[in-house]
Design a protein around this motif. Structure first.
Motif, short mmCIF file in Angstrom:
data_model
loop_
_atom_site.label_atom_id
_atom_site.label_comp_id
_atom_site.label_asym_id
_atom_site.label_seq_id
_atom_site.Cartn_x
_atom_site.Cartn_y
_atom_site.Cartn_z
N GLY A 62 16.99 89.69 60.28
CA GLY A 62 18.05 90.13 59.38
C GLY A 62 19.29 90.53 60.15
O GLY A 62 19.70 89.88 61.12
N SER A 63 19.90 91.63 59.76
CA SER A 63 21.11 92.11 60.43
C SER A 63 20.81 93.01 61.62
O SER A 63 21.72 93.50 62.29
CB SER A 63 22.00 92.87 59.43
OG SER A 63 21.30 93.99 58.90
N ASN A 64 19.54 93.26 61.89
CA ASN A 64 19.16 94.14 63.01
C ASN A 64 19.52 93.50 64.34
O ASN A 64 19.36 92.29 64.53
CB ASN A 64 17.66 94.43 62.96
CG ASN A 64 17.27 95.23 61.73
OD1 ASN A 64 17.43 96.43 61.68
ND2 ASN A 64 16.77 94.53 60.71
N THR A 65 19.98 94.31 65.27
CA THR A 65 20.39 93.82 66.58
C THR A 65 19.42 94.22 67.68
O THR A 65 19.68 93.95 68.86
CB THR A 65 21.79 94.34 66.92
OG1 THR A 65 21.78 95.78 66.87
CG2 THR A 65 22.82 93.79 65.95
N GLN A 66 18.34 94.89 67.32
CA GLN A 66 17.31 95.19 68.31
C GLN A 66 15.96 95.31 67.62
O GLN A 66 15.87 95.50 66.41
CB GLN A 66 17.61 96.47 69.08
CG GLN A 66 17.29 97.77 68.33
CD GLN A 66 17.31 98.98 69.25
OE1 GLN A 66 18.13 99.07 70.16
NE2 GLN A 66 16.41 99.91 69.03
N ILE A 67 14.91 95.15 68.41
CA ILE A 67 13.54 95.39 67.95
C ILE A 67 13.07 96.68 68.60
O ILE A 67 13.14 96.83 69.83
CB ILE A 67 12.62 94.22 68.34
CG1 ILE A 67 13.12 92.92 67.71
CG2 ILE A 67 11.19 94.49 67.91
CD1 ILE A 67 12.33 91.70 68.11
N ASP A 68 12.62 97.62 67.80
CA ASP A 68 12.25 98.93 68.33
C ASP A 68 11.03 98.85 69.23
O ASP A 68 10.95 99.54 70.25
CB ASP A 68 11.99 99.91 67.18
CG ASP A 68 13.21 100.07 66.29
OD1 ASP A 68 14.32 100.18 66.83
OD2 ASP A 68 13.05 100.06 65.05
N THR A 73 16.72 94.52 73.10
CA THR A 73 18.07 94.23 72.61
C THR A 73 18.50 92.80 72.93
O THR A 73 19.51 92.33 72.39
CB THR A 73 19.09 95.21 73.22
OG1 THR A 73 19.01 95.14 74.65
CG2 THR A 73 18.79 96.64 72.77
N SER A 74 17.76 92.11 73.80
CA SER A 74 18.08 90.72 74.14
C SER A 74 17.44 89.82 73.10
O SER A 74 16.31 89.33 73.28
CB SER A 74 17.59 90.38 75.55
OG SER A 74 18.22 91.18 76.51
#
Length: 667
Positions: free
Chosen positions: A448-454, A472-473
Motif C-alpha cells: 500500500g502506501s507504507n514505506t517500511q515493513i516493521d 526501509t529498502s
C-alpha cells in the motif's frame, strides 16, 4: 482494492474502447504457443530457472509438441531455449533444487507416459536422471505433483498425483535420500489408498508446527478430497477438518486471503460453485465462498490469490473452461478489504474483453521487474495468454527470495510473516501451487502506501526463525538466507520422556550469548501450545550447559512439548516439537548405540528389534550444532564413516513419527 480499477468506455458506432488494467503481450514478446489438443489442458511455470533474479517462463504442451522454455533477459525481452527433448503430453513443469547444489532442476509430469526428472548440471545443461533417481519409469495418467520437505531433513521430497480409475496403483510419495536417489515409500502410508482421480495436491502448514501438511484434490463426488496432518513426519487423515469435501475438484490453492495469519484453501469446481475453505486458526476449515462472493459457478480449473495492485490484500484469479458459453470469462475477483470480493471486470468479460477460452492452468510472476504481478494463462487449442499488469494506481511492494542452509536450498515449506503497520501479511513458500502451475519463486508483498515493513519473520522448515526489523529498502527483490538473524544460542539436544507419573524434559546447549530463559510449552493436540514453566538460562557460555524440567502428574496419552528460547532483548525462537506417547506403558527406545565412548570410525547405531520397519534418518551433530554425518537405516545396524574429530556429538534418529537423540563421545 475497491475503486482501483478504472474503465473508461467510449461508445462509437460499431466498437467499444476500453482503458485496460492488463494488456495481452504474448505476441509482442514473440511467444506464440498453445497447449494444443490434450487431456484437461496444461500449465505454466514462472520460475527463475537460471538464477538471475528474473522470472522465466516454461509452458507444457500436448502430445507431439515440445516443452517451451523462455529466458527472461531482464530488459523486456525473452529468448526461446531448447533445454530438453520431450514431445509426450506434458502436464506440469516444476523447477526446484532437489539436490541442494544451488541450481534449479526440473520435474515434468507426463500424461500416459513416464514422468521425468532432469538434473541441472550447471548452466542449464539438463540431464535426464529419471532411472538413476527413481529406479523405474512409470506409465500412469499423471497430472499434478508437488515438492515439499515432509520429514524436515533438508531434502525435498515429491508427491505425485495419479488419475487412476481402477487397478492397484495409487498416488506416490517419494522420499529424497539426499544422494540423488528417491525411495518410493507409498506402500504402507496414506498414499496406499487405492485408485483416486487426483488432479492436484498442496503442501502447506495448516497449524504452524513447521511440519508440512498435505491437501489432496480429487475429481468426482465419490472421491472426496483429503487433508492429511503431518505429525512429526507421519501423516494421518483428518476426516472431521471440514476440508474433506466431495465435489468435482480440480485445483488446490493455499493463501491467507483474510490476513489473519493462517493459510486458507480455495478449491475449483463446476457450475455448482467453487469453495473457499477458511482456516479457523487451528487447522479446521469452513466454506465461506457464498458469503465472500468467490463461488464463480462455472467450470473452473487453476485459481490463484495474488495482490495485483499492492494494496495489502489478496485478489483472486480463476481459469475457466467456457465450452462455447461465450459469457464465461476467466474470473478476476477483487478483494474489497471487508471480507468480500467483487467481479469488477465483468463488464468487459474479463481482461480487455478477450480473456475467454479453454483456460486451464495460470501462474503469476513479474515479467518486467516493475513490482506488479503479471498473469500467464494456458489455453487449449487457442494461443496462450500473457497479461502484463499495467495498473497505474498501485502501492509499494517487496519481493523476497529465500535461501535455505539447514533447510532445503529453495526454502520450500517456509512461512514468511510481515508486519506492516496494523496489517499482518503471511506468505508460504510452495513447491508448486494450483492446477498444473508454478508461480514465481519470489514471495510478493503489496505494501500500500507504507514505506517500511516493521518486522519480517521467516519460519524455516528446520525450526530456525529469522527476524528482521524496520525494513526501509522496499520496491525491490530482497534475498534472505536462513540463520542470518537467529539467536546466539545452539541447542544441541532436546529430549522428552516419561518418568513414572511425570514427564521429564532435558536439553543441552553448546553456546549461549545474552540468553535470558527458556519458556516450556505443552500441547495435547500438537497445534495449540500453552506455557507451563520457565527455566533460567546460563546467559553467556561457550561450554555445554544442561537443563531439565519435570511436568508432574500427566494422565494424557499423547503430549507435545517445545521450548521458547528467549534472549535478553526479548527476541526469541522455538525448538522442534517433541512428542511423548504413553500408550502401552510408555515409549520404548527406538535405537541403541555401540561402544560409547568410541573411536572415530566405530560410531554404530542399532535399530530396536521391535521398531517399525521404514527408512529412518540418522544425523550426527557436532558441538556447534552442525551436521557432520548423515545416513539412513531401515533395519539392523548402521556404522558412520570414519574421520571424526575427537569431541562430543549428538546423534538424532527420526522416522515413522519418532525422533530420539543420544550423546556420543569420540576419543
Amino acid at each position: 482494492m475497491k475503486n482501483s480499477l478504472l474503465f473508461i468506455l467510449l461508445t462509437f458506432p460499431g466498437f467499444v474502447l476500453v482503458a485496460q488494467t492488463f494488456t495481452e503481450v504474448a505476441g509482442s514478446l514473440g511467444i506464440n504457443t498453445t497447449y494444443g489438443d490434450g487431456n484437461h489442458g496444461g500449465g505454466f511455470s514462472f520460475a527463475d530457472f537460471n538464477g538471475d533474479g528474473n522470472d522465466d517462463l516454461t509452458f507444457t504442451s500436448a502430445n507431439g509438441l515440445p516443452v517451451y522454455f523462455y529466458r527472461n533477459n531482464g530488459n523486456g525481452t525473452f529468448t526461446s531455449l531448447n533445454l530438453i527433448n520431450n514431445t509426450q503430453e506434458s502436464k506440469e513443469a516444476i523447477w526446484a533444487d532437489y539436490d541442494n547444489d544451488g541450481d534449479q532442476d526440473l520435474f515434468l509430469t507426463v500424461h500416459n507416459g513416464a514422468n521425468r526428472l532432469y538434473r541441472n548440471d550447471g548452466g542449464l545443461n539438463m540431464t535426464d536422471v529419471t532411472m538413476s533417481a527413481f529406479g523405474y519409469l512409470d506409465n500412469l495418467q499423471t497430472f499434478g505433483a508437488v515438492w515439499g520437505d515432509y520429514d524436515r531433513d533438508g531434502w525435498l521430497d515429491l508427491y505425485v498425483c495419479e488419475y487412476i480409475v481402477s487397478g492397484t496403483e495409487s498416488n506416490k510419495l517419494f522420499r529424497n535420500n539426499g544422494n540423488g536417489t528417491f525411495s518410493d515409500i507409498s506402500a504402507g502410508t496414506f498414499c496406499n489408498n487405492g485408485p483416486q482421480l487426483t488432479f492436484d495436491a498442496c503442501f502447506f502448514d495448516r497449524d504452524f508446527d513447521t511440519w508440512q501438511d498435505l491437501y489432496v484434490v480429487n475429481d468426482k463426488f465419490n472421491y472426496s478430497n483429503a487433508l492429511y496432518a503431518n505429525q512429526l513426519g507421519t501423516f494421518s487423515h483428518l476426516p472431521g477438518s471440514g476440508a474433506n469435501i466431495s465435489i468435482e475438484a480440480m485445483n488446490a490453492g493455499g493463501a491467507d486471503f483474510d490476513n489473519d495469519g493462517d493459510l486458507d484453501l480455495y478449491v475449483s469446481n463446476t457450475q455448482s460453485g467453487n469453495q473457499l475453505l477458511q482456516n479457523n486458526g487451528l487447522g479446521d476449515f469452513t466454506d465461506v465462498a457464498g458469503t465472500t462472493g468467490t463461488g464463480v459457478y462455472q467450470i473452473t480449473w487453476g485459481s490463484t490469490f495474488f495482490d495485483y495492485d499492492n494494496d495489502l490484500d489478496l485478489d483472486l484469479y480463476v481459469s475457466s473452461l467456457n465450452n462455447n458459453v461465450v459469457t464465461w470469462a476467466n474470473a478476476f475477483l477483487v478483494n474489497e478489504g471487508d471480507g468480500t470480493f467483487s467481479n469488477n471486470l465483468a463488464a468487459t468479460n474479463g481482461l480487455g474483453g478477450i480473456d475467454i477460452g479453454q483456460s486451464y492452468g495460470n501462474a503469476m510472476g513479474d515479467l518486467n521487474n516493475d513490482g506488479k504481478l503479471d498473469i500467464a494463462v494456458s489455453q487449449e487449442t487457442d494461443n496462450n495468454f500473457i497479461w502484463r499488469n499495467d495498473e497505474t494506481s498501485v502501492g509499494n511492494y517487496l519481493r523476497i527470495r529465500l535461501t535455505g542452509t539447514t533447510s532445503n536450498r529453495d526454502g520450500i515449506g517456509a512461512r514468511v510473516v510481515a508486519q506492516v503497520g496494523n496489517h499482518t501479511l503471511t506468505r508460504f513458500r510452495h513447491g508448486s501451487q494450483g492446477y498444473l502451475s508454478q508461480h514465481s519463486q519470489s514471495l510478493h508483498f503489496g505494501l500500500g502506501s507504507n514505506t517500511q515493513i516493521d518486522n519480517i519473520q521467516v519460519f524455516w522448515p528446520s525450526g530456525i526463525v529469522d527476524s528482521y526489523d524496520n525494513i526501509t529498502s522496499i520496491n525491490q527483490l530482497m534475498g534472505l538466507t536462513e540463520g542470518e538473524t537467529v539467536l546466539p544460542l545452539v541447542l544441541t539436544d532436546f529430549q522428552a520422556k516419561p518418568d513414572g507419573l511425570h514427564n521429564q524434559l532435558e536439553w543441552v546447549t553448546s553456546l549461549e550469548s545474552n540468553t535470558s530463559h527458556f519458556e516450556v510449552e505443552r500441547s495435547f493436540d500438537g497445534s495449540e501450545f500453552h506455557r507451563i514453566g520457565r527455566v533460567l538460562a546460563g546467559g553467556d557460555s561457550q561450554n555445554e550447559l544442561s537443563y531439565n524440567f519435570l511436568d508432574r502428574n500427566i494422565d494424557k496419552q499423547d503430549i507435545y512439548y517445545r521450548l521458547q528460547m528467549v534472549d535478553q532483548d526479548d527476541s526469541f525462537t522455538y525448538s522442534e516439537v517433541r512428542l511423548i506417547n504413553r500408550t502401552n506403558g510408555g515409549t520404548k527406545k527406538l535405537f541403541s548405540l555401540g561402544a560409547n565412548p568410541t573411536s572415530p570410525d566405530a560410531v554404530k547405531v542399532y535399530l530396536a528389534t521391535d521398531a517399525p520397519n521404514g527408512n529412518y534418518v540418522l544425523s550426527l551433530y557436532d558441538a556447534a550444532g552442525r551436521i557432520v554425518r548423515s545416513g539412513r537405516l531401515t533395519t539392523g545396524d548402521y556404522t558412520f564413516a570414519g574421520g571424526l574429530a575427537a569431541g562430543r556429538y549428538t546423534l538424532v534418529v527420526s522416522g515413522n513419527g519418532r525422533r530420539e537423540s543420544r550423546r556420543v563421545i569420540v576419543y
